[in-house]
Design an enzyme around this catalytic site. Structure first.
Site, mmCIF file in Angstrom:
data_model
loop_
_atom_site.group_PDB
_atom_site.id
_atom_site.type_symbol
_atom_site.label_atom_id
_atom_site.label_comp_id
_atom_site.label_asym_id
_atom_site.label_seq_id
_atom_site.Cartn_x
_atom_site.Cartn_y
_atom_site.Cartn_z
ATOM 1 N N LYS A 218 0.729 -1.197 -0.187
ATOM 2 C CA LYS A 218 0.050 -0.211 -0.166
ATOM 3 C C LYS A 218 0.882 1.374 0.005
ATOM 4 C CE LYS A 218 -4.465 -1.865 1.264
ATOM 5 N NZ LYS A 218 -5.475 -1.876 2.131
ATOM 6 N N ARG A 260 -4.320 -9.794 4.314
ATOM 7 C CA ARG A 260 -4.667 -9.969 2.985
ATOM 8 C C ARG A 260 -3.429 -9.498 2.234
ATOM 9 N NH1 ARG A 260 -6.695 -6.395 -0.811
ATOM 10 N NH2 ARG A 260 -8.065 -7.087 -2.399
#
Ligand code: HH2
Length: 276
Positions: A218, A260
């Protein structure tokens, strides 16, 4: 640390695990922030999913719409066209979740074999209850198109916890038997909000529902790694593996029951070491 995965949820409990689970990401999209366009055909997405299962993924998360900051919504029919054939083929080999905030996409995905709705809008618990499948409630402030413009909280951890507890309680009352909560790192949060949520993840875990965390590749990592090197541009998404693993190890150690991840093999290895 032992996590009681059953408290707070009505119906069938989620079995406790000692080794945190890894949810492997399959984005059947042209525009996802780190792997957009790489698994756009059915064959490519299925082959990638089989690889992730071989690497130790406990579940495959198939999505047909990017929710990266600034992303535009994808028509429902197009999302269904992207995810259903992939889910049909992968559900024969392993557990599949659908990454969607749309009820019709969720229904089509479950009909194709998905057994978990990964819902970044945290609104689809009635659909999960109706279909008898699991549900992930993720916290997002606003909508992907605008969520990163100016996110503001008085107390980010308290607000995220209150939101997740309220949604999970509603889902349990509606009869959803498997409920996961996720603080939604990067969804309407500054770097500081993300770091505060990670630092105090034990407060999210203490709510009593199993916690899923997604930090993989991210933007927060791109920024952190650039800053630490004194570089202006964020580090490229393909160069965020060590940063991803560092945050995933942190989250697992703080009690996250599932991670995840794009880089499943490394995340599974990390999970085994953390558990040991
Ligand atoms: N992050 C993304 C998408 N779905 N679901 C949950 N539960 N938690 C997350 O942190 C999360 C999520 C964004 O990552 P990705 O799918 O790789 O990108 P994109 O939204 O651009 O497809």
């Amino acid at each position: 640390m032992t996590i009681d995965h059953t408290s707070g949820a009505a119906g069938a409990p989620v079995p406790p695990t000692t080794v945190p689970m890894v949810m492997g990401i399959i984005n059947v999209t042209p525009d996802s922030f780190s792997d957009g366009g790489r698994h756009l055909t059915v064959d490519a997405a299925v082959a990638h999913g089989l690889d992730l299962l071989a690497e130790g993924a406990s579940i495959l998360d198939v999505g047909g719409e990017s929710t990266r900051p600034g992303a535009s919504p994808v028509p429902v029919e197009e999302q269904i066209r992207r995810v259903v054939p992939v889910i049909e083929q992968l559900a024969v080999h392993g557990r599949v979740s659908v990454d969607t905030r749309n009820p019709d996409v969720a229904r089509a995905a479950v009909a194709a074999g998905a057994t978990l709705i990964n819902d970044v809008s945290a609104r689809l618990w009635p659909v999960a209850a109706e279909l008898g499948v699991g549900w992930v409630a993720m916290h997002m402030a606003g909508e992907p198109a605008t969520m990163q413009l100016d996110p503001v909280y008085d107390d980010v951890v308290s607000e995220v916890c209150a939101f997740l507890a309220e949604r999970a309680t509603q889902a349990a009352q509606a009869g959803v038997g498997e409920i996961w909560i996720d603080p939604g790192l990067g969804f309407g949060k500054t770097l500081e909000h993300n770091l505060t949520l990670l630092a105090q993840l034990d407060r999210v875990v203490a709510l009593g529902w199993p916690v899923l965390v997604g930090t993989s590749r991210k933007a927060m990592l791109g920024r952190l790694l650039a800053d630490s090197d004194g570089v202006a541009e964020p580090v490229d998404t393909d160069d965020r593996l060590a940063g991803s693993i560092a945050t995933e190890v942190w989250a697992m150690h703080r009690g996250a029951a599932m991670i995840r991840a794009h880089d499943v093999r490394a995340a599974v290895q990390a999970a085994k070491v953390v558990a040991a």
